[in-house]
Design an enzyme around this catalytic site. Structure first.
Site, PDB file in Angstrom:
ATOM      1  CG  HIS A  13      -1.840   1.167   1.307  1.00  7.60           C
ATOM      2  ND1 HIS A  13      -3.180   1.014   1.604  1.00  7.60           N
ATOM      3  CD2 HIS A  13      -1.661   2.497   1.127  1.00  7.60           C
ATOM      4  CE1 HIS A  13      -3.769   2.199   1.594  1.00  7.60           C
ATOM      5  NE2 HIS A  13      -2.865   3.120   1.315  1.00  7.60           N
ATOM      6  CG  HIS A  15      -0.855   7.156  -1.096  1.00  6.94           C
ATOM      7  ND1 HIS A  15      -2.105   7.303  -1.651  1.00  6.94           N
ATOM      8  CD2 HIS A  15      -1.030   6.497   0.072  1.00  6.94           C
ATOM      9  CE1 HIS A  15      -3.009   6.764  -0.838  1.00  6.94           C
ATOM     10  NE2 HIS A  15      -2.382   6.269   0.209  1.00  6.94           N
ATOM     11  CE  LYS A  98      -7.869   2.187  -0.304  1.00  6.41           C
ATOM     12  NZ  LYS A  98      -6.769   3.114  -0.119  1.00  6.41           N
ATOM     13  CG  HIS A 135      -9.848   4.899   3.559  1.00  5.29           C
ATOM     14  ND1 HIS A 135      -8.642   5.558   3.658  1.00  5.29           N
ATOM     15  CD2 HIS A 135     -10.606   5.360   4.590  1.00  5.29           C
ATOM     16  CE1 HIS A 135      -8.673   6.377   4.693  1.00  5.29           C
ATOM     17  NE2 HIS A 135      -9.853   6.286   5.273  1.00  5.29           N
ATOM     18  CG  HIS A 173      -4.872   2.602   5.874  1.00  6.69           C
ATOM     19  ND1 HIS A 173      -6.206   2.472   6.095  1.00  6.69           N
ATOM     20  CD2 HIS A 173      -4.758   3.307   4.732  1.00  6.69           C
ATOM     21  CE1 HIS A 173      -6.863   3.097   5.135  1.00  6.69           C
ATOM     22  NE2 HIS A 173      -6.024   3.597   4.290  1.00  6.69           N
ATOM     23  CG  ASP A 246      -1.541   4.981   4.014  1.00  7.34           C
ATOM     24  OD1 ASP A 246      -1.659   5.281   2.808  1.00  7.34           O
ATOM     25  OD2 ASP A 246      -2.303   5.440   4.897  1.00  7.34           O
TER      26      ASP A 246
HETATM   27  O1  DOR Z   1      -3.199   9.665   5.593  1.00  6.22           O
HETATM   28  C1  DOR Z   1      -3.594   9.353   4.481  1.00  6.22           C
HETATM   29  N1  DOR Z   1      -3.070   9.885   3.364  1.00  6.22           N
HETATM   30  N2  DOR Z   1      -4.596   8.478   4.388  1.00  6.22           N
HETATM   31  C2  DOR Z   1      -5.171   8.195   3.212  1.00  6.22           C
HETATM   32  O2  DOR Z   1      -6.104   7.438   3.190  1.00  6.22           O
HETATM   33  C3  DOR Z   1      -4.744   8.874   1.973  1.00  6.22           C
HETATM   34  C4  DOR Z   1      -3.381   9.360   2.083  1.00  6.22           C
HETATM   35  C5  DOR Z   1      -3.029  10.358   0.997  1.00  6.22           C
HETATM   36  O3  DOR Z   1      -3.269  10.059  -0.192  1.00  6.22           O
HETATM   37  O4  DOR Z   1      -2.493  11.401   1.313  1.00  6.22           O
HETATM   38 ZN    ZN Z   2      -3.306   5.112   1.623  1.00  4.76          ZN
END
Ligand code: DOR
Ligand code: ZN
Length: 343
Positions: A13, A15, A98, A135, A173, A246
């Site tokens: 997971h 980004h 997702k 989520h 998460h 995450d």
């Molecule tokens: O803290 C987070 N940041 N939780 C999420 O679900 C998305 C992520 C983000 O894309 O910044």
């Molecule tokens: Zn995330």
């Protein structure tokens, strides 16, 4: 234990963002094996064409010699075409989809307003074995922000999994004892990712001597008893629990402001951070399963054939990394002495 050699850890997971931010943070994730890449871009990754184009941008941002394998995901909306999901899965364009409840988190405005709207898509996913990544938070304003995960599991995901008995699912998460119990009770078709920051911090970190925007993420940090449950789950050897960082970079200027963004950028320190937790729990012998085996098995993959060495040698990560085009991102545990180095 002075040294551990593990199959190259995967991040189930992450980004990676896009554009200049992608180019800035990609080197930090490029030392991992498989990367399950979140689709919450602006606009989100909803079509096969979006995903193919994003994968090319990710590959172009990977440093020379990186062997990381980006695995893309589809962003579910109220209008997701089940046949597009089926085609993209069959073609290997994406490996999962997702579910962001609308307004639950960063770039979730296009998310799902009610799971009843995506039932046809979920039925196809159950049929073809495509995992649903959730989520797991309700968004109703009357539900306390600290209760939103447990409420989602009880009201939404539990009934959904009871109805779609073949649907495979990852509670992304996980942050609570309720989530740990939910996953452990449902066996191999339901997994959970656990982040380094939810293993390191409880919600006191948000208010440690003052308001701490760099500890703000979603789902928000929970109580100490929840952190204990996450540590027990991660170090239990139960194959339902695996590493998903995450890692969610936001510029410092986007976090230190009125209405700062949610997200912790931990890609540079995630493996060392997990190792420190397992060491504290006397469970280093189970780190391999959590970092390198359980997630791969859930996704039907073998552990990576190449390896990393985790050495007991103190290491301090930089406090920030620069962003191309200006600004910087705070690094989780940056500046904090860690007992392990990763080679
Ligand atoms: O803290 C987070 N940041 N939780 C999420 O679900 C998305 C992520 C983000 O894309 O910044
Ligand atoms: Zn995330």
């Amino acid at each position: 234990m002075q040294e551990l050699v593990l199959p190259r850890p995967d991040d189930w997971h992450v980004h990676l963002r896009d554009g200049a931010a992608l180019r800035s943070v990609m080197p930090s994730s490029a030392r991992m094996g498989r990367l399950i890449v979140m689709p919450n871009l602006v606009p989100p990754v909803t079509s096969i064409d979006d995903a193919l184009a994003y994968r090319e941008r990710i590959q172009a941002a990977m440093p020379e010699g990186s062997t990381a394998e980006p695995l893309l995901t589809a962003y579910l909306t109220d209008r997701t075409d089940p046949e597009e999901l089926r085609r993209g899965y069959a073609q290997g364009v994406w490996v999962a989809a997702k579910l962001y409840p609308a307004k639950a988190t960063t770039n979730s405005d296009a998310g799902v307003t009610d799971v009843s709207r995506i039932l046809p898509a979920l039925r196809v996913m159950a049929e073809i074995g495509m995992p649903l990544l959730v989520h797991g938070e309700v968004t109703r304003s009357e539900v306390d922000v600290f209760d939103r995960e447990a409420t989602f599991l009880r009201e939404v995901l539990g009934p959904l999994l009871d109805e779609l008995t073949d649907l495979r699912c990852v509670v992304e998460h996980a942050t609570t004892r309720a989530a740990v119990d939910f996953v452990a009770a449902r066996g191999p078709r339901v997994g959970a990712t656990i982040t380094p920051h939810h293993l390191w911090w409880n919600r006191n970190a948000l208010f440690d001597g003052g308001l701490r925007p760099h500890a703000y993420c979603l789902p928000v940090l929970k109580r100490e008893e929840d952190r204990r449950a996450l540590r027990e789950a991660a170090t239990s050897g139960d194959a339902s629990f695996f590493a998903g960082t995450d890692s969610a970079p936001h510029a410092i200027s986007a976090k230190e402001k009125d209405c700062g963004c949610a997200g912790v950028f931990n890609a540079p320190t995630a493996v060392a951070g997990y190792a420190a937790v397992f060491d504290e729990e006397g469970a280093l012998h189970r780190l391999r399963g959590f970092l390198s085996e359980h997630g791969a098995a859930f996704y039907g993959l073998a552990p990576r054939a190449d390896t990393v060495r985790i050495v007991r040698r103190p290491w301090v990560a930089p406090e920030t990394i620069p962003l191309e085009g200006g600004g910087s991102v705070r690094v989780f545990l940056g500046g904090t002495p860690l007992p392990f180095s990763v080679e």
